[in-house]
Design a protein around this motif. Structure first.
Motif, PDB file in Angstrom:
ATOM      1  N   LYS A  58      -2.703   4.052  -2.245  1.00 52.42           N
ATOM      2  CA  LYS A  58      -2.311   2.641  -1.807  1.00 52.42           C
ATOM      3  C   LYS A  58      -2.756   1.324  -2.902  1.00 52.42           C
ATOM      4  O   LYS A  58      -2.069   0.388  -3.254  1.00 52.42           O
ATOM      5  CB  LYS A  58      -2.518   2.285  -0.437  1.00 52.42           C
ATOM      6  N   GLU A  59      -4.087   1.394  -3.135  1.00 52.35           N
ATOM      7  CA  GLU A  59      -4.627   0.209  -3.916  1.00 52.35           C
ATOM      8  C   GLU A  59      -4.371   0.614  -5.353  1.00 52.35           C
ATOM      9  O   GLU A  59      -4.057  -0.446  -5.945  1.00 52.35           O
ATOM     10  CB  GLU A  59      -6.390   0.537  -3.971  1.00 52.35           C
ATOM     11  N   ASP A  62      -0.438  -0.933  -5.175  1.00 47.43           N
ATOM     12  CA  ASP A  62      -0.381  -2.239  -4.610  1.00 47.43           C
ATOM     13  C   ASP A  62      -0.959  -3.052  -5.203  1.00 47.43           C
ATOM     14  O   ASP A  62      -0.722  -4.599  -5.387  1.00 47.43           O
ATOM     15  CB  ASP A  62      -0.593  -2.299  -3.092  1.00 47.43           C
ATOM     16  N   LEU A 172      -3.453   2.410   8.007  1.00 53.97           N
ATOM     17  CA  LEU A 172      -2.519   1.939   6.970  1.00 53.97           C
ATOM     18  C   LEU A 172      -1.272   1.268   7.610  1.00 53.97           C
ATOM     19  O   LEU A 172      -1.188   0.013   7.216  1.00 53.97           O
ATOM     20  CB  LEU A 172      -1.964   3.203   6.348  1.00 53.97           C
ATOM     21  N   SER A 293       4.290  -2.285   2.506  1.00 50.32           N
ATOM     22  CA  SER A 293       4.284  -2.292   1.075  1.00 50.32           C
ATOM     23  C   SER A 293       4.520  -0.876   0.665  1.00 50.32           C
ATOM     24  O   SER A 293       4.435   0.026   1.211  1.00 50.32           O
ATOM     25  CB  SER A 293       2.727  -2.529   0.468  1.00 50.32           C
ATOM     26  N   GLY A 295       3.047   0.889  -1.670  1.00 57.92           N
ATOM     27  CA  GLY A 295       1.566   1.521  -1.649  1.00 57.92           C
ATOM     28  C   GLY A 295       1.412   2.212  -0.411  1.00 57.92           C
ATOM     29  O   GLY A 295       0.995   3.333  -0.014  1.00 57.92           O
ATOM     30  N   THR A 296       1.569   1.481   0.933  1.00 54.57           N
ATOM     31  CA  THR A 296       1.580   1.909   2.056  1.00 54.57           C
ATOM     32  C   THR A 296       2.534   3.032   2.313  1.00 54.57           C
ATOM     33  O   THR A 296       2.053   4.217   3.012  1.00 54.57           O
ATOM     34  CB  THR A 296       1.532   0.936   3.142  1.00 54.57           C
ATOM     35  N   ASN A 297       3.688   2.919   2.043  1.00 61.15           N
ATOM     36  CA  ASN A 297       4.619   3.964   2.324  1.00 61.15           C
ATOM     37  C   ASN A 297       4.309   5.207   1.447  1.00 61.15           C
ATOM     38  O   ASN A 297       4.372   6.277   2.361  1.00 61.15           O
ATOM     39  CB  ASN A 297       6.190   3.341   1.780  1.00 61.15           C
ATOM     40  N   ALA A 299       1.377   6.076   0.605  1.00 58.81           N
ATOM     41  CA  ALA A 299       0.190   6.917   1.276  1.00 58.81           C
ATOM     42  C   ALA A 299       0.374   7.358   2.341  1.00 58.81           C
ATOM     43  O   ALA A 299      -0.180   8.411   2.769  1.00 58.81           O
ATOM     44  CB  ALA A 299      -0.935   5.580   1.280  1.00 58.81           C
TER      45      ALA A 299
END
Length: 303
Positions: A58-59, A62, A172, A293, A295-297, A299
């Motif tokens: 995620k990091e 994002d 998350l 975000s 990244g969250t999706n 992850a």
């Protein structure tokens, strides 16, 4: 032990006696509590390490890539590589210890069954075919090998991973977690149905294998061959063995195919769930909800 209480091999206990049998199985592992504790620690450590991966991903998506932070990207990538290495090392050590414990339990069980048979009365052996006794030691106990060496450990590992994954997904994004867990009760129900079906078929298969072993032992011994040829029963014995083997073929096919269509449906649903996640995230954004975000999706889907 009273002879009138002894009987031939009995079918597995019903559901009411299963807890008692579970306790008996757990007693087999009691001498190896220390090693099992180490396995538990390795399973927990591997689960914790694997949980860190989606947060690092995620990091990367994002923060590190959009902002062009090469140093942060390098650290996060190294963290993901280190996590994979540690997970693999923990997995190898866990397999080594659990397999060793499982084989020791198998040895204890085989020895206990053989010793028990040595103490049985002659009446038991007159009621039980010799090949069936041998089959119980070789096939029934051998059939437990996968359970005591890998299945039990996999069960604990999967349970720990599920709990850690759910916690990570909630952290998350709780909305995507709800979408992921909607079908969980259905999956559990299907899995239990498949398990009960396979257990019934396995019981029938073990009985059939015992019958075949008894036929081979009795008909292919020196006395059995002489008796069969003297009475001209070679052809009838061959046909009887072929019938038993045919029955075993049917049971093997049923055992391998039991629940395949149900599990195929689960596989299809699991493959379609990433699309469901993306659709739910987009729908929430369209209706004025807080955005999710990329990244969250990614992850959440990676878990």
């Amino acid at each position: 032990m009273h002879p009138d209480r002894e009987s031939a091999w009995q079918a597995p206990a019903d559901a009411k006696e299963q807890p008692r049998q579970v306790r008996r199985i757990l007693r087999l592992f009691r001498p190896y509590r220390g090693r099992l504790a180490v396995v538990g620690l390795l399973v927990g450590a591997a689960s914790l390490v694997s949980v860190a991966t989606p947060f690092l991903l995620k990091e990367i998506l994002d923060v590190a890539i959009p902002e062009g932070r090469t140093g942060l990207l390098s650290l996060l990538a190294l963290g993901m590589i280190l996590g994979a290495v540690l997970t693999s090392v923990f997995g190898v050590l866990q397999t080594l210890i659990s397999t060793t414990v499982g084989q020791r339990v198998m040895h204890d069980l085989r020895t206990a069954v053989y010793g028990r048979l040595q103490r049985m009365s002659l009446a038991f052996f007159t009621r039980t075919r010799t090949g069936e006794v041998q089959s119980r030691i070789a096939n029934d106990i051998g059939g437990m090998q996968a359970t005591v060496t890998s299945t039990a450990t996999s069960l604990v590992s999967n349970l720990t991973s599920v709990v850690a994954t759910i916690v990570a997904m909630v952290v998350l994004d709780w909305r995507l977690t709800v979408v992921s867990l909607l079908l969980l009760p259905v999956f559990v129900w299907i899995s239990r149905r498949v398990g009960r079906e396979r257990r019934k078929i396995t019981t029938q298969r073990q009985k059939q294998m015992a019958a075949m072993a008894a036929t081979v032992t009795e008909s292919l011994s020196v006395s059995g061959i002489l008796l069969g040829r003297t009475m001209g029963r070679s052809d009838s014995l061959t046909r009887a063995f072929a019938d038993e083997s045919e029955g075993l073929v049917d049971l093997e096919v049923r055992s391998n195919m039991a629940g395949r269509w149900r599990m195929a449906v689960i596989t299809i649903v699991m493959a379609a769930m990433p699309a469901g996640h993306y659709w739910a995230a987009r729908l929430a954004h369209q209706h004025g909800g807080p955005g999710v975000s990329h990244g969250t999706n990614v992850a959440v889907v990676s878990r």
